[in-house]
Design an enzyme around this catalytic site. Structure first.
Site, PDB file in Angstrom:
ATOM      1  N   ASN A   1      88.349  46.295  23.707  1.00 44.46           N
ATOM      2  CA  ASN A   1      87.099  46.309  22.941  1.00 44.46           C
ATOM      3  C   ASN A   1      85.931  46.384  23.922  1.00 44.46           C
ATOM      4  OD1 ASN A   1      84.712  45.445  21.549  1.00 44.46           O
ATOM      5  ND2 ASN A   1      85.990  44.591  19.932  1.00 44.46           N
TER       6      ASN A   1
ATOM      7  N   HIS B   1      83.158  47.872  17.558  1.00 46.42           N
ATOM      8  CA  HIS B   1      82.744  47.217  16.315  1.00 46.42           C
ATOM      9  C   HIS B   1      81.243  47.462  16.132  1.00 46.42           C
ATOM     10  CE1 HIS B   1      82.975  43.372  13.606  1.00 46.42           C
ATOM     11  NE2 HIS B   1      82.045  44.215  13.177  1.00 46.42           N
TER      12      HIS B   1
ATOM     13  N   ARG C   1      77.711  47.456  14.408  1.00 45.04           N
ATOM     14  CA  ARG C   1      77.036  46.677  13.371  1.00 45.04           C
ATOM     15  C   ARG C   1      75.734  47.380  12.985  1.00 45.04           C
ATOM     16  NH1 ARG C   1      78.951  41.447  12.609  1.00 45.04           N
ATOM     17  NH2 ARG C   1      80.553  40.784  14.092  1.00 45.04           N
TER      18      ARG C   1
ATOM     19  N   HIS D   1      75.031  45.933  19.832  1.00 49.04           N
ATOM     20  CA  HIS D   1      75.887  46.319  20.959  1.00 49.04           C
ATOM     21  C   HIS D   1      76.286  47.787  20.779  1.00 49.04           C
ATOM     22  CE1 HIS D   1      78.696  44.762  17.949  1.00 49.04           C
ATOM     23  NE2 HIS D   1      78.407  43.514  18.265  1.00 49.04           N
TER      24      HIS D   1
ATOM     25  N   GLU E   1      86.357  48.921  14.105  1.00 46.43           N
ATOM     26  CA  GLU E   1      86.426  47.761  13.218  1.00 46.43           C
ATOM     27  C   GLU E   1      85.045  47.409  12.711  1.00 46.43           C
ATOM     28  OE1 GLU E   1      86.212  43.917  16.215  1.00 46.43           O
ATOM     29  OE2 GLU E   1      88.180  44.742  15.771  1.00 46.43           O
TER      30      GLU E   1
ATOM     31  N   HIS F   1      91.110  38.153  18.883  1.00 42.22           N
ATOM     32  CA  HIS F   1      90.021  37.177  18.914  1.00 42.22           C
ATOM     33  C   HIS F   1      90.384  36.013  19.831  1.00 42.22           C
ATOM     34  CE1 HIS F   1      86.003  36.359  17.215  1.00 42.22           C
ATOM     35  NE2 HIS F   1      86.269  35.129  17.618  1.00 42.22           N
TER      36      HIS F   1
ATOM     37  N   GLY G   1      88.374  41.969  23.951  1.00 47.77           N
ATOM     38  CA  GLY G   1      87.096  42.382  24.502  1.00 47.77           C
ATOM     39  C   GLY G   1      86.448  41.335  25.377  1.00 47.77           C
ATOM     40  N   HIS G   2      85.983  40.249  24.777  1.00 46.19           N
ATOM     41  CA  HIS G   2      85.138  39.287  25.489  1.00 46.19           C
ATOM     42  C   HIS G   2      85.812  38.742  26.744  1.00 46.19           C
ATOM     43  CE1 HIS G   2      81.883  36.363  25.882  1.00 46.19           C
ATOM     44  NE2 HIS G   2      82.809  35.479  26.169  1.00 46.19           N
TER      45      HIS G   2
END
Length: 237
Positions: free
Chosen positions: A7, A43, A45, A50, A70, A190, A213-214
């Site tokens: 991600n 992702h 938004r 981002h 997503e 996650h 991702g993070h």
């Protein structure tokens, strides 16, 4: 072997903090693939804090592995996905203003809505996955929506892992077994990290894909992206 989808939202966050095009989101996606990533996840938004919608359009042109988009299925998101036709779309229940995804779908309450949305994507030939927790009623409800896969929301596992790994993963094992019984593929994501990924992968049967991702991007700040991706892939062997 379980596939690793990277991600790259955090790359876009860093770029947006300063403006311009540094770091370059498309180059990073290409580099991640070159270093061994088997998919790219974004992702977008509505506030584009981002990944921007234009990024998604640009990435479609250059991603050669699996492209996974997503997000919450409002009209703008649905229209974007249908125009891009990625290999996979992952539906999350968080509203546009949420900081990050923090729950799975109530697939019973949202059954009619999910059936309507998923039918549009499947008619376009896009594999669908929906974010769920480990409650078996939600896994069973996912089957009724027509989705191809579920993505297990793994923050509870990551939170409990340091104190009791076996108990932390127990419900995820059961949920994955139920999904397999129902003919659903299983993804996960996650807060998965180098500390907990190997254990999760070893204890969740038939795990098709993880989206990370993070933690991965944070590790890359210290170790470099190529080494980091190779380390994550090693956890999945």
């Amino acid at each position: 072997m379980t596939r690793l989808s990277v991600n790259i939202n955090k790359i876009a966050t860093l770029r947006n903090a300063r403006g311009g095009n540094m770091p370059n989101v498309c180059k990073m996606a290409t580099d991640c693939e070159r270093f061994g990533a088997e998919g790219i996840t974004v992702h977008p938004r509505p506030d584009e804090r981002h990944i921007r919608y234009q990024d998604v359009l640009d990435l479609k042109k250059i991603v050669t592995t699996e492209f996974n988009i997503e997000g919450y299925p409002n009209k703008e998101f649905i229209d974007l996905v249908l125009s891009i036709k990625p290999e996979q779309v992952t539906l999350v229940p968080d509203p546009p203003e949420a900081l990050t995804s923090n729950a799975g779908w109530d697939t019973i309450k949202n059954k009619a809505f999910l059936i309507e949305v998923i039918s549009k994507f499947k008619a376009a030939g896009i594999r669908t996955s929906i974010f769920v927790d480990t409650q078996l009623k939600n896994v069973e409800g996912a089957k009724a929506t027509g989705t191809d896969r579920v993505e297990l929301y793994t923050e509870p596992f990551a939170t409990d892992f340091p104190s009791d790994p076996k108990e932390a993963v127990r419900l995820f094992t059961i949920a994955a077994e139920k999904a397999k019984e129902l003919g659903l593929g299983v993804n996960a994501g996650h807060d998965l990290s180098l500390e907990n990924l190997k254990f999760f992968n070893e204890n969740v049967p038939d795990l098709a894909e993880v989206s990370i991702g993070h933690a991965l991007i944070s590790d890359a700040l210290y170790m470099g992206m190529e080494k980091t991706i190779q380390m994550y892939l090693q956890q999945l062997k």
